[in-house]
Design a protein around this motif. Structure first.
Motif, mmCIF file in Angstrom:
data_model
loop_
_atom_site.group_PDB
_atom_site.id
_atom_site.type_symbol
_atom_site.label_atom_id
_atom_site.label_comp_id
_atom_site.label_asym_id
_atom_site.label_seq_id
_atom_site.Cartn_x
_atom_site.Cartn_y
_atom_site.Cartn_z
ATOM 1 N N LYS A 83 -4.653 2.473 8.221
ATOM 2 C CA LYS A 83 -3.338 2.547 7.576
ATOM 3 C C LYS A 83 -2.979 4.009 7.348
ATOM 4 O O LYS A 83 -3.702 4.904 7.750
ATOM 5 C CB LYS A 83 -3.353 1.785 6.260
ATOM 6 N N TYR A 84 -1.852 4.224 6.691
ATOM 7 C CA TYR A 84 -1.384 5.572 6.389
ATOM 8 C C TYR A 84 -1.062 5.670 4.906
ATOM 9 O O TYR A 84 -0.559 4.720 4.318
ATOM 10 C CB TYR A 84 -0.132 5.914 7.203
ATOM 11 N N MET A 85 -1.364 6.816 4.325
ATOM 12 C CA MET A 85 -1.017 7.054 2.936
ATOM 13 C C MET A 85 0.116 8.059 2.910
ATOM 14 O O MET A 85 0.036 9.115 3.534
ATOM 15 C CB MET A 85 -2.199 7.607 2.151
ATOM 16 N N MET A 86 1.154 7.704 2.188
ATOM 17 C CA MET A 86 2.291 8.592 2.030
ATOM 18 C C MET A 86 2.296 9.063 0.585
ATOM 19 O O MET A 86 2.341 8.248 -0.339
ATOM 20 C CB MET A 86 3.582 7.843 2.354
ATOM 21 N N ILE A 87 2.209 10.375 0.386
ATOM 22 C CA ILE A 87 2.209 10.952 -0.960
ATOM 23 C C ILE A 87 3.534 11.675 -1.142
ATOM 24 O O ILE A 87 3.934 12.479 -0.317
ATOM 25 C CB ILE A 87 1.043 11.942 -1.150
ATOM 26 N N ARG A 88 4.223 11.350 -2.222
ATOM 27 C CA ARG A 88 5.525 11.942 -2.523
ATOM 28 C C ARG A 88 5.490 12.469 -3.946
ATOM 29 O O ARG A 88 4.851 11.890 -4.801
ATOM 30 C CB ARG A 88 6.598 10.869 -2.368
ATOM 31 N N TRP A 89 6.179 13.570 -4.188
ATOM 32 C CA TRP A 89 6.222 14.135 -5.527
ATOM 33 C C TRP A 89 7.519 13.760 -6.197
ATOM 34 O O TRP A 89 8.579 13.823 -5.609
ATOM 35 C CB TRP A 89 6.086 15.659 -5.482
ATOM 36 N N LYS A 99 3.962 -0.010 11.257
ATOM 37 C CA LYS A 99 5.327 -0.563 11.312
ATOM 38 C C LYS A 99 6.103 -0.167 10.051
ATOM 39 O O LYS A 99 7.266 0.265 10.131
ATOM 40 C CB LYS A 99 5.260 -2.085 11.448
ATOM 41 N N GLU A 100 5.476 -0.310 8.882
ATOM 42 C CA GLU A 100 6.143 0.047 7.625
ATOM 43 C C GLU A 100 6.468 1.539 7.578
ATOM 44 O O GLU A 100 7.526 1.944 7.101
ATOM 45 C CB GLU A 100 5.255 -0.325 6.438
ATOM 46 N N LEU A 101 5.564 2.366 8.086
ATOM 47 C CA LEU A 101 5.788 3.813 8.103
ATOM 48 C C LEU A 101 6.975 4.164 9.003
ATOM 49 O O LEU A 101 7.831 4.968 8.636
ATOM 50 C CB LEU A 101 4.523 4.529 8.579
ATOM 51 N N THR A 102 7.051 3.518 10.171
ATOM 52 C CA THR A 102 8.162 3.738 11.094
ATOM 53 C C THR A 102 9.479 3.348 10.438
ATOM 54 O O THR A 102 10.471 4.090 10.502
ATOM 55 C CB THR A 102 7.950 2.928 12.392
ATOM 56 N N GLU A 103 9.506 2.205 9.777
ATOM 57 C CA GLU A 103 10.724 1.749 9.098
ATOM 58 C C GLU A 103 11.118 2.701 7.971
ATOM 59 O O GLU A 103 12.298 2.977 7.765
ATOM 60 C CB GLU A 103 10.523 0.332 8.545
ATOM 61 N N TYR A 104 10.138 3.232 7.261
ATOM 62 C CA TYR A 104 10.408 4.162 6.164
ATOM 63 C C TYR A 104 11.113 5.402 6.696
ATOM 64 O O TYR A 104 12.097 5.868 6.129
ATOM 65 C CB TYR A 104 9.101 4.541 5.461
ATOM 66 N N PHE A 105 10.628 5.954 7.795
ATOM 67 C CA PHE A 105 11.205 7.183 8.336
ATOM 68 C C PHE A 105 12.535 6.956 9.047
ATOM 69 O O PHE A 105 13.289 7.897 9.266
ATOM 70 C CB PHE A 105 10.213 7.889 9.265
ATOM 71 N N GLN A 106 12.847 5.721 9.408
ATOM 72 C CA GLN A 106 14.138 5.434 10.037
ATOM 73 C C GLN A 106 15.272 5.474 9.024
ATOM 74 O O GLN A 106 16.421 5.694 9.383
ATOM 75 C CB GLN A 106 14.093 4.089 10.751
ATOM 76 N N LEU A 114 6.640 15.595 0.711
ATOM 77 C CA LEU A 114 6.182 14.348 1.294
ATOM 78 C C LEU A 114 5.070 14.671 2.280
ATOM 79 O O LEU A 114 5.227 15.536 3.140
ATOM 80 C CB LEU A 114 7.335 13.635 2.013
ATOM 81 N N VAL A 115 3.925 14.002 2.114
ATOM 82 C CA VAL A 115 2.794 14.184 3.013
ATOM 83 C C VAL A 115 2.348 12.814 3.482
ATOM 84 O O VAL A 115 2.272 11.873 2.691
ATOM 85 C CB VAL A 115 1.609 14.891 2.291
ATOM 86 N N VAL A 116 2.062 12.699 4.773
ATOM 87 C CA VAL A 116 1.515 11.458 5.320
ATOM 88 C C VAL A 116 0.155 11.795 5.901
ATOM 89 O O VAL A 116 0.010 12.750 6.658
ATOM 90 C CB VAL A 116 2.433 10.868 6.417
ATOM 91 N N THR A 117 -0.843 11.006 5.513
ATOM 92 C CA THR A 117 -2.191 11.211 6.038
ATOM 93 C C THR A 117 -2.775 9.871 6.459
ATOM 94 O O THR A 117 -2.464 8.840 5.868
ATOM 95 C CB THR A 117 -3.097 11.918 4.994
ATOM 96 N N GLU A 118 -3.590 9.914 7.490
ATOM 97 C CA GLU A 118 -4.233 8.715 8.005
ATOM 98 C C GLU A 118 -5.304 8.270 7.015
ATOM 99 O O GLU A 118 -5.985 9.094 6.420
ATOM 100 C CB GLU A 118 -4.828 9.057 9.377
ATOM 101 N N THR A 132 3.119 10.349 -6.323
ATOM 102 C CA THR A 132 3.078 8.894 -6.225
ATOM 103 C C THR A 132 2.707 8.604 -4.779
ATOM 104 O O THR A 132 2.962 9.423 -3.898
ATOM 105 C CB THR A 132 4.434 8.242 -6.554
ATOM 106 N N TYR A 133 2.091 7.494 -4.526
ATOM 107 C CA TYR A 133 1.694 7.223 -3.159
ATOM 108 C C TYR A 133 1.944 5.771 -2.803
ATOM 109 O O TYR A 133 2.065 4.898 -3.673
ATOM 110 C CB TYR A 133 0.217 7.585 -2.926
ATOM 111 N N LYS A 134 2.035 5.542 -1.507
ATOM 112 C CA LYS A 134 2.147 4.199 -0.950
ATOM 113 C C LYS A 134 1.192 4.126 0.232
ATOM 114 O O LYS A 134 1.019 5.101 0.959
ATOM 115 C CB LYS A 134 3.565 3.926 -0.435
ATOM 116 N N ILE A 135 0.591 2.954 0.416
ATOM 117 C CA ILE A 135 -0.248 2.703 1.582
ATOM 118 C C ILE A 135 0.583 1.847 2.534
ATOM 119 O O ILE A 135 1.052 0.778 2.154
ATOM 120 C CB ILE A 135 -1.550 1.959 1.200
ATOM 121 N N LEU A 136 0.778 2.328 3.750
ATOM 122 C CA LEU A 136 1.641 1.645 4.708
ATOM 123 C C LEU A 136 0.921 1.451 6.034
ATOM 124 O O LEU A 136 0.091 2.273 6.419
ATOM 125 C CB LEU A 136 2.905 2.490 4.967
ATOM 126 N N ASN A 137 1.285 0.367 6.730
ATOM 127 C CA ASN A 137 0.785 0.226 8.096
ATOM 128 C C ASN A 137 1.758 0.957 9.017
ATOM 129 O O ASN A 137 2.772 1.496 8.566
ATOM 130 C CB ASN A 137 0.595 -1.246 8.486
#
Length: 140
Positions: A128-134, A103-110, A120-124, A96-101
């Motif tokens: 924006k950034y794409m976060m892929i999670r299984w 700020k959103e990525l920073t908040e997610y990892f906090q 979990l993989v994060v790629t530019e 599953t994936y999410k597209i984050l800017n």
């Protein structure tokens, strides 16, 4: 005539050899290979090829890659074939994936709850950034 390079042997010696489909055809004097000069502006930036292949290996479908990158799913299939990529068989997990800017990525990892588990993989992805999670497929 500008210096042409044979795409097969990279020799600089080529002669005109007719017209095919409205495009000048050339024959390499070194290896005998026939070729025509590539049309300007048709080549895809290697960034998109690499991103598409990364997403494919992560389990994202051809059509989904098309929607994300704006590149034809047929092109993605051709790149997969050309570079001999193989996606791992997926049995219990699906991406599953999410597209984050940023700020959103920073908040997610906090949030420490988001860091539990594996896969979990994060790629530019442009600006924006794409976060892929299984996630496990649901049983029953």
């Amino acid at each position: 005539m500008s210096q042409l390079t044979c795409p097969k042997c990279e020799s600089k010696e080529a002669t005109k050899s007719g017209v095919v489909g409205g495009r000048q055809r050339y024959k390499c004097k070194n290896c005998g290979y026939h070729f025509s000069v590539a049309k300007a502006g048709k080549e895809i930036n290697s960034y998109y090829v690499i991103k598409a292949l990364q997403l494919y290996v992560e389990g994202v479908s051809y059509r989904e890659i098309e929607r994300l990158l704006g590149v034809s799913h047929v092109s993605v299939m051709n790149w997969v074939k050309k570079y001999g990529m193989k996606a791992p068989r997926q049995t219990e997990y699906h991406p599953t994936y999410k597209i984050l800017n940023q700020k959103e990525l920073t908040e997610y990892f906090q949030n420490t709850n988001n860091l539990k588990g594996a896969g979990l993989v994060v790629t530019e992805l442009g600006d924006k950034y794409m976060m892929i999670r299984w996630e496990r497929f649901r049983q029953g």
